[in-house]
Design a protein around this motif. Structure first.
Motif, short mmCIF file in Angstrom:
data_model
loop_
_atom_site.label_atom_id
_atom_site.label_comp_id
_atom_site.label_asym_id
_atom_site.label_seq_id
_atom_site.Cartn_x
_atom_site.Cartn_y
_atom_site.Cartn_z
N MET A 138 0.59 -1.37 -0.23
CA MET A 138 0.14 0.18 -0.23
C MET A 138 0.73 1.15 -0.07
N PRO A 139 0.64 2.17 -0.83
CA PRO A 139 1.32 3.73 -0.88
C PRO A 139 1.38 4.26 0.46
N TYR A 140 2.44 5.14 0.44
CA TYR A 140 1.79 6.07 1.83
C TYR A 140 2.22 7.18 1.41
N GLN A 141 0.61 7.53 1.56
CA GLN A 141 0.31 9.05 1.45
C GLN A 141 0.97 9.99 2.84
N PRO A 142 1.31 11.22 2.68
CA PRO A 142 1.64 11.89 3.77
C PRO A 142 0.70 12.61 4.23
N ASN A 143 -0.25 13.31 5.33
CA ASN A 143 -1.35 13.78 5.94
C ASN A 143 -1.25 15.13 6.16
N ASP A 144 -1.13 15.72 5.05
CA ASP A 144 -0.80 17.10 5.00
C ASP A 144 -2.29 17.67 6.49
N LEU A 145 -3.34 16.89 5.98
CA LEU A 145 -4.76 17.79 7.46
C LEU A 145 -4.40 17.18 8.40
N LEU A 146 -3.55 16.68 9.20
CA LEU A 146 -2.67 15.96 10.54
C LEU A 146 -2.02 17.67 10.71
N SER A 147 -1.13 17.73 9.81
CA SER A 147 0.01 19.17 10.24
C SER A 147 -1.43 20.05 10.29
N ARG A 148 -2.06 20.57 9.15
CA ARG A 148 -2.09 21.72 9.23
C ARG A 148 -3.09 21.58 10.54
N HIS A 149 -4.12 20.90 11.07
CA HIS A 149 -4.66 20.43 12.52
C HIS A 149 -3.98 21.06 13.44
N PHE A 150 -2.34 21.03 13.54
CA PHE A 150 -2.17 21.44 14.78
C PHE A 150 -1.41 22.69 14.20
N GLN A 151 -0.84 22.80 13.07
CA GLN A 151 -0.57 24.36 12.92
C GLN A 151 -1.25 25.83 13.48
N GLU A 152 -2.59 24.88 12.56
CA GLU A 152 -4.07 25.97 13.15
C GLU A 152 -4.93 26.16 13.70
N SER A 153 -4.12 25.24 15.19
CA SER A 153 -4.70 25.28 16.59
C SER A 153 -3.37 25.89 17.44
N GLY A 154 -2.39 26.50 17.06
CA GLY A 154 -1.31 26.83 17.64
C GLY A 154 -0.50 26.40 18.42
N HIS A 155 -0.32 24.99 18.69
CA HIS A 155 0.68 23.87 18.82
C HIS A 155 1.29 23.88 17.77
N ASP A 156 2.52 23.91 19.04
CA ASP A 156 4.21 23.97 17.81
C ASP A 156 4.44 21.84 18.10
N LEU A 157 3.70 20.76 17.77
CA LEU A 157 4.15 19.50 17.94
C LEU A 157 4.46 18.94 16.73
N ILE A 158 4.78 19.89 15.86
CA ILE A 158 5.01 19.17 14.85
C ILE A 158 6.46 18.21 14.45
N SER A 159 7.40 19.50 14.75
CA SER A 159 8.38 20.26 15.19
C SER A 159 9.46 19.33 16.52
N LYS A 160 9.17 19.24 17.33
CA LYS A 160 8.88 18.31 18.69
C LYS A 160 8.83 16.69 18.50
N VAL A 161 7.98 15.89 17.54
CA VAL A 161 7.51 15.27 16.95
C VAL A 161 8.62 14.72 16.47
N GLU A 162 9.17 15.27 15.51
CA GLU A 162 10.35 15.00 14.93
C GLU A 162 11.33 15.04 15.74
N GLU A 163 11.20 15.86 16.51
CA GLU A 163 12.56 15.93 17.47
C GLU A 163 12.94 14.79 18.17
N GLN A 164 12.16 14.22 18.51
CA GLN A 164 12.20 12.35 18.96
C GLN A 164 12.37 11.58 18.55
N LEU A 165 11.59 11.48 17.13
CA LEU A 165 12.07 10.49 15.81
C LEU A 165 13.25 10.53 16.21
N ASN A 166 14.58 11.51 15.46
CA ASN A 166 15.69 11.96 15.66
C ASN A 166 16.34 11.37 16.53
N LEU A 167 15.61 11.30 17.63
CA LEU A 167 16.71 10.90 18.79
C LEU A 167 16.95 9.28 18.75
#
Length: 372
Positions: free
Chosen positions: A1-30
């Motif tokens: 099955m193909p992986y389709q990035p979920n841009d709606l998720l990213s926009r959801h947290f950006q619009e709600s004012g939560h800086d979660l995406i960069s924090k999640v990516e930071e933890q994954l890199n660790l």
């Protein structure tokens, strides 16, 4: 099955004012730096965070957690068996030891083990216990379902690392099919019929890779023949299925032929996948020019456009270079008639259609069809 990035998720947290995406990516890199799967894990975590943010229902959260735990445990446990062919065997848990089918299932397990294939069952009694007895512990995998009343796995896998417990039937069903290079169905009850029809539906619709489905009955038995008669008379004649859908299964009356059906399927066919809009079949042997020319006309109905193309690995499957030694047969598959696709596989498996016939000793490694 193909992986389709979920841009709606990213926009959801950006619009709600939560800086979660960069924090999640930071933890994954660790925990997993430079992983090509990081975007997938990011979307998984963001999905859970959105559930937590909405916090609608505790039962939904518990189902998600249990399913995720079962999936992760099964993935981790089965990693040690990666690269080994596996055959899922279904049949009644109520088949008594003295029944001829019990002896056949035990012989089936032993024969599959001699062919270096593992036997997957639901880990119960009857046909499941017999198949594991024949295969032995080292060639057995049991996918057990936990029930609210006392029940045990069969002695071959009970208490071993070859036994996986599942709380949900749907996660257990996933691994019965996902791990299977072939399926053998013996006579059984509602559960066996449920598995048979579900497997055929998944293959017919392309949701599961094409694998051999073998219906095994005792000599003179009428269980599967009666089922096939019903399917032909009620489903095929009423056009609820395509006539070629019947090609997705084979009825046999002895263990030798059952195992031979599986071995023949992998005589040249190795694996398949979608690569963008092209369906790719990997083969152990290159097809002769005459066979390829004949295929262009005989199987033209499978192609949406253009023709069949045979070529060597050219780096296009960048994530699966371990199969670089295999020849590719690529075409624009209509993705509808999988019974005809089975006929195509039978055609490429005929040694007289190979450019050169020499023993193939490399172990087949299976992975599911998917789009990249």
């Amino acid at each position: 099955m193909p992986y389709q990035p979920n841009d709606l998720l990213s926009r959801h947290f950006q619009e709600s004012g939560h800086d979660l995406i960069s924090k999640v990516e930071e933890q994954l890199n660790l925990v997993s730096p430079d992983s090509p799967n990081s975007p997938i894990y990011r979307d998984m975590i963001l999905t859970v965070l959105r559930m937590a943010q909405e916090d609608h229902n505790r039962w939904n959260a518990k189902i998600t957690l249990q399913a995720l735990r079962e999936l992760e445990q099964a993935f981790r446990t089965l990693e040690q068996f990666k690269g080994r062919r596996k055959v899922t065997v279904f049949g009644s848990a109520r088949t008594p030891v003295e029944h001829p089918l019990y002896a056949m299932a035990r012989e089936l397990g032993a024969s599959l083990a001699r062919s270096n294939m593992m036997v997957i069952t639901g880990a119960g009694g009857g046909i499941m216990a017999a198949a594991h007895e024949g295969a032995g512990r080292d060639h057995s995998l049991g996918f057990n379902i936990t029930l609210p009343f006392e029940q045990h796995a069969n002695p071959t896998v009970d208490g071993t690392n070859n036994l996986l417990p599942f709380h949900f039937f749907f996660t257990r069903k996933l691994f019965f099919v996902k791990e299977a290079d072939a399926l053998v169905l013996c006579p059984g009850g509602f559960g066996t019929l449920d598995e048979a029809l579900e497997v055929l539906t998944l293959i017919q619709t392309g949701k599961s890779p094409l694998v051999p489905v073998v219906l095994l009955d005792a000599p003179g038995g009428t269980f599967w023949q009666g089922a096939l008669d019903f399917i032909r008379q009620q489903l095929e004649e009423n056009r609820y299925i395509l006539p070629t859908d019947m090609k997705l299964m084979r009825l046999v009356y002895n263990v030798e032929e059952a195992v031979e059906q599986i071995n023949q399927f992998y005589g040249n066919f190795h694996s398949s996948r979608w690569l963008k809009r092209q369906f790719v079949i990997r083969m152990n042997h290159k097809l002769s020019d005459q066979a390829l020319d004949h295929m262009q006309e005989a199987f033209a109905d499978l192609c949406l456009s253009d023709q069949f193309h045979q070529h060597a690995y050219a780096g296009e499957e960048h994530d699966e270079a371990q199969f670089s030694h295999l020849t590719r047969l690529a075409f624009a598959f209509n993705a509808r008639n999988h019974g005809r696709l089975r006929e195509l596989v039978d055609y490429i498996n005929l040694p007289e259609n190979w450019a050169q016939s020499k023993p193939q000793t490399a172990q087949r490694t299976r992975e599911p069809s998917k789009v990249t």
